[in-house]
Structures are given as structure tokens and as C-alpha cells.
Design an enzyme around this catalytic site. Structure first.
Site, PDB file in Angstrom:
ATOM      1  N   ASP A  88      25.849 -93.254 -17.035  1.00 35.51           N
ATOM      2  CA  ASP A  88      25.011 -94.380 -17.453  1.00 35.51           C
ATOM      3  C   ASP A  88      23.610 -93.829 -17.687  1.00 35.51           C
ATOM      4  O   ASP A  88      22.721 -93.968 -16.857  1.00 35.51           O
ATOM      5  CB  ASP A  88      25.020 -95.452 -16.363  1.00 35.51           C
ATOM      6  N   SER A  89      23.432 -93.203 -18.827  1.00 33.89           N
ATOM      7  CA  SER A  89      22.187 -92.491 -19.098  1.00 33.89           C
ATOM      8  C   SER A  89      21.270 -93.284 -20.010  1.00 33.89           C
ATOM      9  O   SER A  89      21.688 -94.226 -20.692  1.00 33.89           O
ATOM     10  CB  SER A  89      22.486 -91.142 -19.758  1.00 33.89           C
ATOM     11  N   TYR A 134      19.752-104.730 -26.563  1.00 31.88           N
ATOM     12  CA  TYR A 134      19.777-103.374 -27.117  1.00 31.88           C
ATOM     13  C   TYR A 134      19.563-103.425 -28.623  1.00 31.88           C
ATOM     14  O   TYR A 134      19.849-104.433 -29.276  1.00 31.88           O
ATOM     15  CB  TYR A 134      21.103-102.679 -26.803  1.00 31.88           C
TER      16      TYR A 134
END
Length: 252
Positions: free
Chosen positions: A122-123, A190
Site C-alpha cells: 500500500d504505497s 483519487y
């Protein structure tokens, strides 16, 4: 940075990029956790790289077969800030199955071999400390750290904005894993309302078909607001341009 939005509640920002908001975080957390976990027959040991907000941990520990979760987060301040401002996500950080490790994910993986059933990255975007999480060496280390039937799921950027980057990531993954695929998740905060997920397996399998399907009662019991078995499969259906660009067959 954390700021309060009128529509989305508290919003976490790292390196100038929005990471999550209270309103829609569940979509990303449920998908990045559940697609690999429901693609595996019996995941017991899970590694999460990044994800210091605790949201992915919160979803992973819902699986009864999971015995231990290691969260490797490079920045302890992400955990501290999330506990204060994103308690609905940070609840995962206090779960008894969790081992919290404040360390660089690449360095942590160097010490692992054949240890995990599922590894989730989860970067943030490939900026600063996260750049190394998009390199060939990183995928080789994940391959080594997974068990023979292990599955990897990584944050996979945006099909509208990052086509070339995704192509590069998939090329690197194909040099390491026999099975590589790409899924799609929608959420409001996003860019372009979309985020992708790169999925790889140490064995050939159809990752678009969950090996354990959910009943309506199970969806309700797990408080899933986004994920279900049909959404799992549907997330691998991409626009034609993306299938072509990424060398993936069109699902019929």
C-alpha cells in the site's frame, strides 16, 4: 498533512498527494486487501508494506484464516497521525494479530524467504521513499518472500495518467512472476476517480475468480461497503485501450 473537507471528512496527504479520505477510503482498503486474500485458498501469514494508516490491516484481519499480519511502515508518524485523525482506519493498528515494524520495506524483505502467503504493498506514488517500491529488485524480493503459492497485490497507479509507468511495472513483474494481472478500483478522491492494483502469483491461476465466494450475510457481517465476489471479478474488466496497452486479454 491532514485537512478537513466538507464532503470527504478528514483527508490524509503525503508528499503533496492525497492518500485517503474518511468518506471513500473503504473502497481502496477493501479491494487491495480482499482481491488477493479471496484469491488464496487459506491465507495465514500476510505482510503489508506501507499502509501505516491501518486501513488495510483492518480489512486483512477480518479473514478467520489469517493468523499473523506484519505491517512494515517506513514512517511512524503516519501511524501516529492516523490514530488521531483517522480512527476508523487506525483501529487496525491495535489488533492483536498485528506485528508493527517501523522499517524500510525493501530492507525488511531482504531478510525474508518463503514466509508469507500474501504480500500487499500500500504505497504512495513513486515519489521519494516510495520510488524503490516500483523497481525490479523489489518484485524479486517479494517473489522470494512469498510461499510457493503466494500472491502479491500492489497499488497500481492510474490507467488514464500513468499508462507508461504501469506498462513498465507489468513488464518487470512478468520477468519475475508466472502470473500477472491488473484490476481496477473506483473512488472519488483519487485522480480521475480510479486506482489500479497489480496482482501477481507464484503459480498460474485466474486471479479474477475468487476461490472463496461470499454470501450476502458474509458481506454484511464483514461490513463490506464495496467488495463482493461479483465486484472482485468485474474489477479485472478494463477499457479496451488499457487491455491493449497492458497486454491483457479482454474478459468476456
Amino acid at each position: 498533512m491532514v485537512f478537513k473537507s466538507k464532503r470527504f471528512g478528514n483527508v490524509l496527504v503525503l508528499d503533496g498527494l492525497v492518500q485517503c479520505s474518511e468518506k471513500d477510503e473503504f473502497a481502496y482498503q477493501e479491494m487491495i486487501a480482499n482481491i488477493p486474500l479471496y484469491s488464496h485458498p487459506s491465507p495465514e501469514n500476510v505482510l503489508i508494506i506501507g499502509g501505516g494508516d491501518g486501513g488495510v490491516v483492518r480489512e486483512v484481519v477480518k479473514h478467520p484464516s489469517v493468523k499473523k499480519v506484519v505491517l512494515c511502515e517506513i514512517d511512524e508518524e503516519v501511524c501516529n497521525v492516523s490514530k488521531k485523525y483517522l480512527p476508523g482506519m487506525a483501529v487496525g493498528l491495535s489488533h492483536p494479530k498485528l506485528e508493527l515494524c517501523i522499517a524500510d520495506g525493501v530492507e525488511y524483505l531482504e531478510k525474508c524467504e518463503g514466509k508469507f502467503d500474501v504480500i500487499i504493498t500500500d504505497s504512495t506514488d513513486p515519489v521519494g521513499p516510495a520510488e524503490g517500491l516500483f523497481e525490479l529488485r523489489f518484485y524479486k524480493l517479494i517473489h522470494k518472500a512469498l510461499k510457493p503459492d503466494g500472491i502479491m497485490c500492489n497499488q497500481g497507479e492510474n490507467i488514464w495518467l500513468d499508462k507508461e509507468l504501469i506498462q513498465d511495472v507489468l513488464k518487470k513483474c512478468r520477468a519475475v512472476f508466472p502470473c500477472v494481472s491488473y484490476a481496477n478500483c473506483t473512488l472519488a478522491t483519487y485522480a480521475c476517480g480510479q486506482i489500479g492494483l497489480v496482482l501477481c502469483s507464484n503459480t498460474m491461476r485466474d486471479l479474477s475468480k475468487p476461490v472463496r465466494t461470499l454470501t450476502e450475510d458474509e458481506v454484511e457481517a464483514n461490513d463490506y461497503k464495496y467488495y463482493n465476489s461479483a465486484v472482485h471479478s468485474a474489477s479485472f474488466v478494463l477499457p479496451n485501450f488499457a487491455h491493449k496497452a497492458f497486454g491483457l486479454p479482454i474478459k468476456s
